[in-house]
Each structure stands twice: as structure tokens, then as C-alpha cells.
Enzyme design. Structure first.
Site, PDB file in Angstrom:
ATOM      1  N   CYS A   1      41.275  45.534  28.896  1.00 24.92           N
ATOM      2  CA  CYS A   1      40.460  46.701  28.551  1.00 24.92           C
ATOM      3  C   CYS A   1      39.109  46.284  27.982  1.00 24.92           C
ATOM      4  CB  CYS A   1      41.170  47.519  27.494  1.00 24.92           C
ATOM      5  SG  CYS A   1      42.878  47.821  27.892  1.00 24.92           S
TER       6      CYS A   1
ATOM      7  N   ASN B   1      42.221  45.377  23.002  1.00 25.38           N
ATOM      8  CA  ASN B   1      42.207  44.674  24.285  1.00 25.38           C
ATOM      9  C   ASN B   1      43.156  43.497  24.155  1.00 25.38           C
ATOM     10  OD1 ASN B   1      39.900  42.384  25.894  1.00 25.38           O
ATOM     11  ND2 ASN B   1      41.653  43.415  26.759  1.00 25.38           N
ATOM     12  N   GLY B   2      44.141  43.450  25.031  1.00 27.85           N
ATOM     13  CA  GLY B   2      45.094  42.345  24.977  1.00 27.85           C
ATOM     14  C   GLY B   2      46.494  42.854  25.225  1.00 27.85           C
TER      15      GLY B   2
ATOM     16  N   TYR C   1      37.063  36.290  37.060  1.00 23.70           N
ATOM     17  CA  TYR C   1      37.043  37.628  37.637  1.00 23.70           C
ATOM     18  C   TYR C   1      36.687  38.749  36.668  1.00 23.70           C
ATOM     19  CZ  TYR C   1      39.100  42.055  39.258  1.00 23.70           C
ATOM     20  OH  TYR C   1      39.318  43.377  39.569  1.00 23.70           O
TER      21      TYR C   1
HETATM   22  O1  PRP Z   1      44.592  38.976  45.878  1.00 25.90           O
HETATM   23  P1  PRP Z   1      44.336  40.313  45.285  1.00 25.90           P
HETATM   24  O2  PRP Z   1      45.551  40.866  44.616  1.00 25.90           O
HETATM   25  O3  PRP Z   1      43.710  41.266  46.258  1.00 25.90           O
HETATM   26  O4  PRP Z   1      43.332  40.117  44.060  1.00 25.90           O
HETATM   27  C1  PRP Z   1      42.148  39.401  44.120  1.00 25.90           C
HETATM   28  C2  PRP Z   1      40.995  40.278  44.548  1.00 25.90           C
HETATM   29  O5  PRP Z   1      40.838  41.397  43.636  1.00 25.90           O
HETATM   30  C3  PRP Z   1      39.601  41.302  42.989  1.00 25.90           C
HETATM   31  O6  PRP Z   1      38.630  42.149  43.583  1.00 25.90           O
HETATM   32  P2  PRP Z   1      38.325  43.635  43.097  1.00 25.90           P
HETATM   33  O7  PRP Z   1      38.252  44.539  44.266  1.00 25.90           O
HETATM   34  O8  PRP Z   1      39.299  44.052  42.035  1.00 25.90           O
HETATM   35  O9  PRP Z   1      36.916  43.593  42.335  1.00 25.90           O
HETATM   36  P3  PRP Z   1      35.474  42.997  42.642  1.00 25.90           P
HETATM   37  O10 PRP Z   1      34.701  44.060  43.375  1.00 25.90           O
HETATM   38  O11 PRP Z   1      34.915  42.730  41.279  1.00 25.90           O
HETATM   39  O12 PRP Z   1      35.580  41.752  43.443  1.00 25.90           O
HETATM   40  C4  PRP Z   1      39.163  39.866  43.126  1.00 25.90           C
HETATM   41  O13 PRP Z   1      37.751  39.751  43.090  1.00 25.90           O
HETATM   42  C5  PRP Z   1      39.694  39.501  44.492  1.00 25.90           C
HETATM   43  O14 PRP Z   1      38.824  39.978  45.505  1.00 25.90           O
HETATM   44  N1  GLN Z   2      44.441  45.335  29.224  1.00 25.42           N
HETATM   45  C1  GLN Z   2      44.523  45.630  27.966  1.00 25.42           C
HETATM   46  O1  GLN Z   2      43.812  45.117  27.125  1.00 25.42           O
HETATM   47  C2  GLN Z   2      45.610  46.632  27.631  1.00 25.42           C
HETATM   48  C3  GLN Z   2      45.753  47.013  26.172  1.00 25.42           C
HETATM   49  C4  GLN Z   2      47.152  47.515  25.879  1.00 25.42           C
HETATM   50  N2  GLN Z   2      48.115  46.447  26.036  1.00 25.42           N
HETATM   51  C5  GLN Z   2      47.488  48.689  26.788  1.00 25.42           C
HETATM   52  O2  GLN Z   2      48.304  48.556  27.680  1.00 25.42           O
HETATM   53  O3  GLN Z   2      46.920  49.733  26.607  1.00 25.42           O
HETATM   54 MG    MG Z   3      37.045  40.996  44.683  1.00 26.17          MG
END
Ligand code: PRP
Ligand code: GLN
Ligand code: MG
Length: 505
Positions: A2, A101-102, A258
Site C-alpha cells: 500500500c 503498509n506491510g 516493480y
Molecule cells: O508475471 P505476472 O504475474 O504477469 O507479473 C509480472 C507483470 O506484472 C507487472 O506489470 P503491471 O501490469 O502490474 O504494471 P506495470 O504497468 O507497472 O508494468 C510487472 O511489471 C510485470 O509486467
Molecule cells: N500491501 C499492504 O501494505 C497491505 C496492508 C495490510 N496488510 C492490508 O492488507 O490492508
Molecule cells: Mg508490467
């Protein structure tokens, strides 16, 4: 993963928090919320959806006060229901709202303890509500009389560090007093402080990423240290204290791969610079494994792989072309809840420019391959567009292990690289060849940018859980829980899935 933000200002903060959440939207797309405080009253609005959809003008008007917190959520514990959107609130002691967040790894145990020993009822299955109640209980214990001072808050955080396991970056607002922020003793999730000098005095922002500070016109002050707590009182006075006994810094490597925005600097390392380095190291590996002439052109999978792909092409002296165009109105597919919507969204999000592929041997670069949702679709799209050969490269190593610190991947079987060799993954995504970054090269990519960073939370790549308390039994249990959801949370997830499908339709 988050996004969280807290602001103490000399002027109303509602718009500042909203703007910060927009800048942190990439960290959580499921729900958003803001809580402000004015004259010992909290004002709060939270709901499922993107920031721009959750807050209407009437909601914004009701968020009064010069201090407040906000969160955009990507659920990792409990359900995706609106009840678990953040911030959370408790009325005693003083009145506290909190955003997290976490992910806590002992929240179920703590929830039982809270009820049996501390007489506290927790009404959701959110780990963050448990965290808030532990904090509230420890503040109650640390306070004598009716008033509160920073020393009592720091004592409460020190005890919280002993009770709570997992990852947590937190902002909390204490009614009538100010803003408390702290980071877990392993420094897994990011948190930084910004300031702005005004003629009424200094104002502060605490946020998950530096991009949120800059976007508000604040200047970066520093990162919150692992285990450290910061308290900014209502008048803008900042106090800080190290509250952990043996803090160590282990930032999450996946933030650099990412999660974070490339224009953020986390723990002294520019995310953009780290991604360029990832491209550089990946180019070295490709040079070793392929001969000149094997690849005609390099293409990124938008968005997150762009810096790595660009640098890789430069190092290999190859053409860099945009073969896929991203629909700017579709969010990040990896963060979406449920495989059906993730798969559907990849096709809606990315479209190929046919002419860039015809008769060419293309090297497609993504930042990571997790479930293989994106790569499977993309390889097919490249072939449908007439590519002669499709080589796939991942700027991160294979994701083989569940994450328990804030990335929602608790089950091994959902990970395409679990139990598979690189050749087998290559076959699964139907590519002609596949290259993964090596784990050491990934870590070096970040350390090269900030040599002070030597240890990382990289469990999804190397299976090492830095908090030291993650047993095989625990991993089996969370996997079982995910594969056998409770009927109520099933409903909540289904309604959330429908909501998200409505958003992308
Ligand atoms: O193997 P997968 O499970 O598909 O996960 C990996 C993909 O998901 C993410 O992209 P995303 O569309 O979330 O965001 P981005 O536009 O920031 O690349 C990441 O950048 C990869 O492209
Ligand atoms: N990704 C997160 O930081 C999630 C915060 C918290 N564990 C929730 O599920 O709301
Ligand atoms: Mg992507």
C-alpha cells in the site's frame, strides 16, 4: 504494497493528502481512505476503488483540519471488503487513526492475545486493525495521567516492536496531539520524511515514497530509519527516537524491481538508477548466452520494465523500439485481485504495433515474471504480429517463493517459476528462449546505486525470510488459507472482483 501518507501543516491538509495518494496510487488500487483531525474530532472517508473514484467534493469538504493521514490499499491480509479499507480508528486512548503498509506474520496470534489479555475486540480480519490495537494498548500502558508526551509514545512503539512480527511502515494520528510514524526494525517497507518551511512554521509529510513529497512541493528530509519512531506534534515540532534494540536495514528488493515509481529514491537509492543497472547486468548475461545477430530489436513491456530495457538495448548496441502501447486508463494488472481479471486486463492494457514485429527476432524485456500472466499473453501477441523469434528476458530473477511481507503471493503454485527450470518456464510462456537476471546481479544493481545498502528482503527470489520466524508450517498454513477461503471473505472478494471488472469494462 500500500501507499501511506501523513501530513502536519498550518493549513488544511485534505487536498495535500489527496494529491499524495494520487502519486502513490501505483502501490494500491483496491481501496483508498483519508482521516483528518480538527478540534479533537476525526473526519474520515474510505471506500473501495481508485483515489479519484473514492473522493467526491462533498467527501473532501468534510475532511477538515491541519493534520491527517491517508492510504491506498493493496490487500495482503484479511479480505478486500470495504470494512478493511484504511485508515482504521480506535477511540481509546485519546482516539487514534492508523494507516499501514506491510504485512504482519503473527496477526492471528496477536488477535487472540488482544482479546484474552488486553480485552480488545477486533472486528475485521485485517492485520492492520490488529496493529492499531496493539499500538493503542501499549500507548495506554505507557501513559500515566491524562496527557501524552513523546517519551510515552516511543516507549509504546518499543514494546510494539517486541510484540509484532512482519513488515510495517505506519502513520498514525493521535487526537489532540499529532502524527506518529514508525518503521519495522528490519526496514522492509519504505517510509520517508519531507518538510516545507512556511511563514507560519515548518510543515511535514511522511510518505511511502519520495515522489509523494516532491509532488506536494515539499523537500526530502530523510528516510525513517528501521525501528525508528517519529512524532510531529500539532504545532509542527518533530521528535524522533530509535525504538528497536537491533535494527538492521533490509529494504524490499521488489520495490526497486516493480513496486515503487522510478522517480522515487528509497533508502538512498534511486529506483530509476537501480532499474538502469538491472538492464546493464542483464545485458551482460545476454551477451554471454547469445551471439550477435540473434536479436534484431529490444522492446519493453510497458510500464515498469522501460528503464531496464532501454539500458539493456544501449549496452547491446541494439535498436530499442516500443512494440506495445499501453492503455493509460488500465491500472497495474499484477495488483488486481483474482486471476480472471488479471488475464483479461493484460489484453486490454497492451496492444501490439504489428509493423514492429514482422519477420523480426525480438527481445521482450519485462521487470519480472511472477504468475506469468503478462508474459504468456505478450509472447502470443508478438507471434500474432508476425515475430520470427521471441526471446524473453526478466530484469529480476525467477520468483519461486511466497512473499509474507506485503506482496500478495502466499501460494507457491501460483508462481510460474515454482518447481520449474528456466527451460520449463520458457515452454510455459511459449517463448523461444528465456533469460532471467541472477540474484546477485539484482542485489548489486541496488548496491551499486547506494553502496550502504548491502542486505535486502528478497525472499520471493532466494527464500530467505529476514525476520527469521517464518517456518515451513507457517507457509503451508497461509497457502491452505488462500486455497480454502472462508465463505464470507469469498463474497467480499467476489464483490471486489465485480467492482474492478466494472472499472476496466
Ligand atoms: O508475471 P505476472 O504475474 O504477469 O507479473 C509480472 C507483470 O506484472 C507487472 O506489470 P503491471 O501490469 O502490474 O504494471 P506495470 O504497468 O507497472 O508494468 C510487472 O511489471 C510485470 O509486467
Ligand atoms: N500491501 C499492504 O501494505 C497491505 C496492508 C495490510 N496488510 C492490508 O492488507 O490492508
Ligand atoms: Mg508490467
Amino acid at each position: 504494497m500500500c501507499g501511506i501518507v501523513g501530513v502536519v501543516s498550518h493549513n488544511p491538509v485534505n487536498q495535500l493528502i489527496y494529491d499524495a495518494l494520487l502519486l502513490l496510487q501505483h502501490r494500491g488500487q483496491d481501496a483508498a481512505g483519508i482521516a483528518t483531525s480538527h478540534a479533537n474530532m476525526f473526519y474520515m472517508h474510505k471506500a473501495n476503488g481508485l483515489v479519484r473514484d473514492v473522493f467526491r467534493t462533498r467527501n473532501m469538504r468534510s475532511l477538515q483540519g491541519n493534520i491527517g493521514i491517508g492510504q491506498c490499499r493493496y490487500p495482503t491480509a484479511g479480505s478486500a471488503s470495504a470494512e478493511e479499507a484504511q485508515p482504521f480508528y480506535v477511540n481509546a486512548p485519546f482516539g487514534i487513526t492508523l494507516a499501514h503498509n506491510g504485512n504482519l506474520t503473527n496477526w492471528e496470534q496477536l488477535k487472540i492475545e488482544m482479546f484474552k489479555n488486553d480485552r480488545r475486540h477486533i472486528n475485521t480480519s485485517s492485520d492492520s486493525e490488529v496493529l492499531l490495537n496493539v499500538l493503542a494498548h501499549e500507548i495506554q500502558q505507557a501513559t500515566s495521567g491524562y496527557s501524552l508526551d513523546p517519551a510515552a509514545l516511543f516507549k509504546a512503539v518499543a514494546i510494539l516492536h517486541k510484540r509484532v512480527r512482519g513488515s510495517y511502515a505506519v502513520v498514525a494520528q493521535i487526537s489532540g496531539y499529532g502524527l506518529l510514524a514508525f518503521r519495522d526494525p528490519y526496514g522492509i517497507r519504505p517510509l520517508c520524511i519531507g518538510f516545507n518551511d512556511t511563514d507560519k512554521g515548518t510543515e511535514y509529510v511522511v510518505a511511502s515514497e519520495s515522489v509523494a513529497l516532491e509532488g506536494l512541493g515539499f523537500r526530502f528530509l530523510r528516510d525513517v530509519m528501521p525501528g525508528e519512531a517519529i512524532f510531529i506534534d500539532n504545532d509542527g515540532q518533530l521528535y524522533n527516537q530509535q525504538c528497536a534494540e537491533n535494527p538492521t536495514l533490509n529494504p524490499c528488493a521488489f520495490e526497486y524491481v516493480y513496486f515503487a515509481r522510478p522517480d522515487s529514491v528509497i533508502d538512498g537509492a534511486s529506483v530509476y538508477a537501480a532499474r538502469l543497472k538491472m538492464g546493464e547486468y542483464l545485458a551482460d548475461k545476454i551477451k554471454r548466452e547469445f551471439t550477435a545477430g540473434d536479436i534484431d530489436v529490444v522492446m519493453p513491456i510497458p510500464d515498469s520494465s522501460r528503464p531496464a530495457a532501454m539500458e539493456l538495448a544501449l549496452k547491446l548496441n541494439l535498436d530499442y523500439r516500443e512494440g506495445f502501447i499501453k492503455n493509460r486508463y488500465i491500472g497495474r494488472t499484477f495488483l488486481m485481485p483474482g486471476q480472471a481479471i488479471r488475464a483479461k486486463s493484460v489484453r486490454q492494457k497492451l496492444n501490439a504495433i504489428g509493423s514492429e514485429f514482422k519477420g523480426k527476432s525480438v527481445l521482450l524485456v519485462d521487470d519480472s515474471i511472477v504468475r506469468g500472466t503478462t508474459s504468456r499473453e505478450i509472447v502470443q501477441m508478438a507471434r500474432d504480429s508476425g515475430a520470427k523469434r521471441v526471446i524473453f528476458a526478466s530484469a529480476a530473477p525467477p520468483v519461486k517463493f511466497p512473499n509474507v511481507y506485503g506482496i500478495d503471493m502466499p501460494t507457491r503454485n501460483e508462481l510460474i517459476a515454482y518447481g520449474r527450470s528456466t527451460e520449463e518456464v520458457c515452454r510455459e510462456i511459449t517463448a523461444d528462449a528465456l533469460v532471467y537476471q541472477d540474484i546477485e546481479a539484482l542485489k548489486r544493481s541496488i548496491s551499486d546505486v547506494n553502496p550502504a545498502l548491502r542486505n535486502f528482503e528478497a525472499s520471493c527470489f532466494d527464500g530467505v525470510y529476514v525476520t527469521g520466524d517464518i517456518s515451513r508450517d507457517y507457509l503451508d498454513r497461509i497457502e491452505f488459507a488462500r486455497n480454502n477461503p472462508q465463505p464470507e471473505s469469498d463474497d467480499a472478494v467476489r464483490s471486489q472482483l465485480n467492482l474492478n471488472l466494472a472499472q476496466v469494462d
